[in-house]
Design a protein around this motif. Structure first.
Motif, short mmCIF file in Angstrom:
data_model
loop_
_atom_site.label_atom_id
_atom_site.label_comp_id
_atom_site.label_asym_id
_atom_site.label_seq_id
_atom_site.Cartn_x
_atom_site.Cartn_y
_atom_site.Cartn_z
N LEU A 155 -26.21 -43.98 -25.76
CA LEU A 155 -24.89 -44.20 -25.19
C LEU A 155 -24.61 -45.69 -24.98
CD1 LEU A 155 -24.64 -41.32 -22.55
CD2 LEU A 155 -23.33 -41.57 -24.66
N THR A 156 -25.64 -46.44 -24.60
CA THR A 156 -25.47 -47.88 -24.43
C THR A 156 -25.09 -48.55 -25.75
OG1 THR A 156 -27.12 -47.91 -22.65
CG2 THR A 156 -26.63 -50.01 -23.73
N SER A 159 -21.37 -46.49 -26.78
CA SER A 159 -20.39 -46.01 -25.81
C SER A 159 -19.01 -46.63 -26.01
CB SER A 159 -20.88 -46.28 -24.39
OG SER A 159 -21.10 -47.67 -24.20
N HIS A 160 -18.95 -47.93 -26.29
CA HIS A 160 -17.65 -48.59 -26.45
C HIS A 160 -16.89 -48.01 -27.64
CE1 HIS A 160 -14.79 -51.72 -27.72
NE2 HIS A 160 -14.67 -51.96 -26.42
N GLY A 163 -15.91 -44.35 -26.97
CA GLY A 163 -14.80 -44.31 -26.03
C GLY A 163 -13.48 -44.65 -26.69
#
Length: 204
Positions: A155-156, A159-160, A163
């Motif tokens: 996710l790190t 994630s951007h 999203g």
């Protein structure tokens, strides 16, 4: 059989170090947001800010706040949110209380407050995001430490982008006109709405 009920944590059971860290994190979040509210993207144009007699000092202070608080206060607060979840779960289970029911109720209240805040006061509210994150924590609480670590790393890394993809797929980019929000024209319009005292125009 005695019924176990939820309630505030007694002072004798509170972890003072965590309370201090929460205070530091909240101060940092408050400070960063106050700076954001007055930034050139929100309530004043870049030219207006540069014309202020304190422009040079403002720039220095902004750099200092960026180094000391930006992305640090929110990260600390998010970590404490997760840690608080773990402590609440442990204590509820030790008392024999229905942790899931209690936590769902708390998250629901938090979500409602966040939605109202986003609709009536500040569009970039984070309370509803914490509530949704809490529901995710609740669903994943039985995963192994290794699975959580791998998931967190993934996710790190993405994630951007994920999203942004979700935001675009849902049509929210066009719905809220994010890019247009930061133009000088939009800023000047918000200034006039503020001068006119047009609350609904600002939150609309």
């Amino acid at each position: 059989m005695n019924r176990v009920t939820a309630g505030p944590t007694p002072a004798s059971e509170r972890v003072e170090e965590l309370d201090v860290l929460r205070g530091v994190a909240l101060f940092g979040v408050f400070l960063v947001n106050m700076v954001g509210f007055t930034a050139s993207d929100i309530i004043a144009t870049e030219q207006q800010l540069l014309s202020l007699p304190t422009a040079a000092l403002d720039h220095t202070l902004l750099q200092l706040i960026a180094v000391l608080f930006n992305d640090k206060a929110n990260t600390l607060f998010a970590f404490l949110f997760g840690l608080g979840f773990h402590l609440q779960m442990q204590r509820a289970q030790a008392r024999g209380a229905a942790f899931e029911r209690i936590y769902v109720r708390r998250l629901t209240v938090l979500l409602c407050l966040g939605v109202l805040h986003a609709l009536l006061l500040w569009t970039w509210d984070i309370l509803h995001l914490y509530a949704m994150a809490g529901f995710v924590l609740l669903a994943l609480r039985r995963l192994s430490t290794r699975s959580l670590l791998v998931g967190g790393v993934l996710l790190t890394l993405v994630s951007h982008d994920v999203g942004r993809m979700v935001f675009d797929a849902a049509g929210l980019t066009e719905r809220f006109g994010i890019e247009a929000t930061y133009t000088d024209e939009a800023i000047l319009r918000r200034q006039q709405l503020s001068i006119d005292g047009n609350y609904w125009g600002l939150v609309g």
